[in-house]
Motif scaffolding. Structure first.
Motif, PDB file in Angstrom:
ATOM      1  N   TYR A 144      -0.239  23.294  19.724  1.00 22.90           N
ATOM      2  CA  TYR A 144      -1.180  23.194  20.976  1.00 22.90           C
ATOM      3  C   TYR A 144      -1.234  24.270  21.909  1.00 22.90           C
ATOM      4  N   HIS A 175      -1.720  11.576  27.892  1.00 23.46           N
ATOM      5  CA  HIS A 175      -1.241  12.059  26.605  1.00 23.46           C
ATOM      6  C   HIS A 175       0.253  12.695  26.726  1.00 23.46           C
ATOM      7  N   LYS A 176       0.953  13.088  26.082  1.00 24.42           N
ATOM      8  CA  LYS A 176       2.308  14.050  26.084  1.00 24.42           C
ATOM      9  C   LYS A 176       2.115  14.691  24.720  1.00 24.42           C
ATOM     10  N   ILE A 177       2.725  16.042  25.049  1.00 25.02           N
ATOM     11  CA  ILE A 177       2.746  16.968  23.723  1.00 25.02           C
ATOM     12  C   ILE A 177       4.215  17.173  23.370  1.00 25.02           C
ATOM     13  N   SER A 232       0.968   9.356  17.259  1.00 18.73           N
ATOM     14  CA  SER A 232       1.419  10.523  17.122  1.00 18.73           C
ATOM     15  C   SER A 232       0.241  11.402  16.389  1.00 18.73           C
ATOM     16  N   CYS A 265       2.490  18.019  17.935  1.00 18.92           N
ATOM     17  CA  CYS A 265       2.455  16.550  18.163  1.00 18.92           C
ATOM     18  C   CYS A 265       1.887  16.325  19.035  1.00 18.92           C
ATOM     19  N   LEU A 266       0.973  15.450  19.382  1.00 22.45           N
ATOM     20  CA  LEU A 266       0.208  14.880  20.568  1.00 22.45           C
ATOM     21  C   LEU A 266       0.478  13.231  20.465  1.00 22.45           C
ATOM     22  N   TYR A 267       1.191  12.668  21.556  1.00 25.15           N
ATOM     23  CA  TYR A 267       1.691  11.380  21.683  1.00 25.15           C
ATOM     24  C   TYR A 267       0.732  10.769  22.575  1.00 25.15           C
ATOM     25  N   LEU A 312      -7.162  19.893  26.186  1.00 23.14           N
ATOM     26  CA  LEU A 312      -6.251  18.901  26.545  1.00 23.14           C
ATOM     27  C   LEU A 312      -6.308  18.316  28.025  1.00 23.14           C
TER      28      LEU A 312
END
Length: 136
Positions: A83, A96-98, A76, A102-104, A90
């Motif tokens: 974002y 990734h996931k957001i 994380s 938080c960026l995962y 990005l």
């Protein structure tokens, strides 16, 4: 325990081994990108820089300016305050996931680290337009 010792002790607890290596790599990346030393925050997060905030509700506090948490399932990465304005960065990051702030990331190798550095810098610049950011 000193702040450096607390961070080192925390990093030593990160498992599995792959996540430990990724956490150590991210720590170096954040230090190089920000020029700041990490601080350990509750919940297993490493933060770089701080800021004092006051919300419209009157709630106040201090939080880290940027950082990460090496979770077992995902990394994380925290870019404050979020974002919303960083789609152009990005789009070149990789897998990734957001979330809200938080960026995962599943694996560090899934992302372009130069783009991640750009994102960290952009997040800090955006945050500094809202609240003064202090180095750590």
């Amino acid at each position: 325990m000193s702040a450096n010792a607390e961070v080192a002790a925390f990093l030593e607890t990160v498992t599995p081994e792959r996540r430990f290596r990724e956490a150590a790599h991210l720590d170096r990346l954040f230090q190089e990108t920000t020029g700041w030393q990490p601080q350990f925050w509750r919940g297993g997060m490493l933060g770089y820089g701080t800021y004092d905030y006051t919300y419209k509700s009157g709630r106040t506090g201090t939080w880290f300016a940027t950082g990460f948490a090496p979770r077992k399932a995902k990394l994380s990465v925290y870019i404050m305050p979020g974002y919303a304005d960083f789609g152009h960065i990005l789009s070149g990051l990789g897998k990734h996931k957001i979330g809200k702030s938080c960026l995962y990331i599943n694996k560090l190798e899934d992302v372009d680290l130069d783009v991640l550095k750009r994102l960290i810098r952009a997040g800090l610049e955006d945050l500094a337009t809202r609240w003064p950011v202090q180095p750590t």
